[in-house]
Design a protein around this motif. Structure first.
Motif, PDB file in Angstrom:
ATOM      1  N   ARG A  11       5.005  -6.303  -1.344  1.00  0.00           N
ATOM      2  CA  ARG A  11       5.074  -6.615  -2.768  1.00  0.00           C
ATOM      3  C   ARG A  11       4.761  -8.086  -3.088  1.00  0.00           C
ATOM      4  O   ARG A  11       3.937  -8.346  -3.964  1.00  0.00           O
ATOM      5  CB  ARG A  11       6.437  -6.212  -3.325  1.00  0.00           C
ATOM      6  CG  ARG A  11       6.520  -6.261  -4.832  1.00  0.00           C
ATOM      7  CD  ARG A  11       7.867  -5.805  -5.339  1.00  0.00           C
ATOM      8  NE  ARG A  11       8.086  -4.421  -4.979  1.00  0.00           N
ATOM      9  CZ  ARG A  11       8.712  -3.531  -5.744  1.00  0.00           C
ATOM     10  NH1 ARG A  11       9.190  -3.899  -6.900  1.00  0.00           N
ATOM     11  NH2 ARG A  11       8.872  -2.308  -5.340  1.00  0.00           N
ATOM     12  N   PHE A 104       4.602  -1.127  -9.383  1.00  0.00           N
ATOM     13  CA  PHE A 104       5.329  -0.905  -8.138  1.00  0.00           C
ATOM     14  C   PHE A 104       6.432   0.122  -8.364  1.00  0.00           C
ATOM     15  O   PHE A 104       6.894   0.291  -9.495  1.00  0.00           O
ATOM     16  CB  PHE A 104       5.949  -2.221  -7.649  1.00  0.00           C
ATOM     17  CG  PHE A 104       4.938  -3.296  -7.394  1.00  0.00           C
ATOM     18  CD1 PHE A 104       4.189  -3.306  -6.223  1.00  0.00           C
ATOM     19  CD2 PHE A 104       4.728  -4.302  -8.314  1.00  0.00           C
ATOM     20  CE1 PHE A 104       3.248  -4.307  -5.994  1.00  0.00           C
ATOM     21  CE2 PHE A 104       3.793  -5.302  -8.091  1.00  0.00           C
ATOM     22  CZ  PHE A 104       3.055  -5.306  -6.928  1.00  0.00           C
ATOM     23  N   ASP A 130      13.480  -3.384  -0.777  1.00  0.00           N
ATOM     24  CA  ASP A 130      12.242  -3.024  -1.466  1.00  0.00           C
ATOM     25  C   ASP A 130      12.145  -1.506  -1.553  1.00  0.00           C
ATOM     26  O   ASP A 130      12.149  -0.822  -0.538  1.00  0.00           O
ATOM     27  CB  ASP A 130      11.056  -3.588  -0.691  1.00  0.00           C
ATOM     28  CG  ASP A 130       9.745  -3.380  -1.419  1.00  0.00           C
ATOM     29  OD1 ASP A 130       8.773  -3.993  -0.976  1.00  0.00           O
ATOM     30  OD2 ASP A 130       9.692  -2.633  -2.389  1.00  0.00           O
TER      31      ASP A 130
END
Length: 183
Positions: A11, A104, A130
């Motif tokens: 990310r 995302f 994440d």
């Protein structure tokens, strides 16, 4: 050899790459952030648990796109504010002018202290898990933000100074960007 579960999240690298792409092409990079207690932003501009921030060179000062946090100073209604966003809370980065960018997977809730709260200070530096590394079937997939309309104005200062009021969320589902899954 490091396996995928032990490697760092992609990310922050994707955010930096899209930021660079936006600036190289003369676009204004915006980030959409899902706000919780770990995010340090002016709460009066948060709508429906999200905030969109202009992270262009003209709108920020001391911008740092780190692996764990995005940090900068920006003006909101003429007042300088310190902004700290854990990278795991960024849900999209895109160009204001054409909506091209990347979304995302939604972040998972941060783990807080014994009282259920999480620190929003950069000194805490508690990395968030994440969601793209989760165990759900679709969690590791990359999605692209697709928009057929002009994005709304966002919070932060720019060439014309700060807006008088925060951006309004789109009414209904017609003007909201849609996501296209790339497999």
């Amino acid at each position: 050899m490091i396996n995928a579960l032990e490697s760092s999240s992609t990310r922050p690298y994707l955010i930096r790459a899209l930021y660079e792409w936006c600036t190289d092409n003369g676009f204004t990079p915006y980030v959409a952030v899902q706000v919780d207690d770990t995010v340090q932003v002016p709460r009066e501009y948060v709508k429906n648990g999200e905030i969109v921030l202009n992270i262009s060179f003209d709108a920020t000062s001391s911008l740092k796109l780190g692996n764990d946090f995005i940090e900068f100073k920006a003006r909101f209604a003429g007042t300088a504010r310190e902004i700290v966003v854990p990278v795991g809370r960024v849900i999209a980065i895109y160009a204001r002018e054409n909506g091209q960018g990347m979304a995302f997977p939604l972040p998972v809730p941060a783990q807080g202290g014994d009282d259920g709260t999480a620190s929003a200070t950069p000194q805490a530096r508690t990395p968030l898990r994440d969601a793209s590394r989760g165990s759900e079937g679709d969690a590791g997939k990359i999605v692209h933000l697709v928009s057929g309309e002009e994005p709304d104005e966002t919070v932060g200062s720019g060439e014309n100074g700060p807006p008088d009021e925060p951006p309004r969320p789109p009414a209904g589902g017609g003007s909201r960007p849609s996501l296209k899954r790339v497999k």
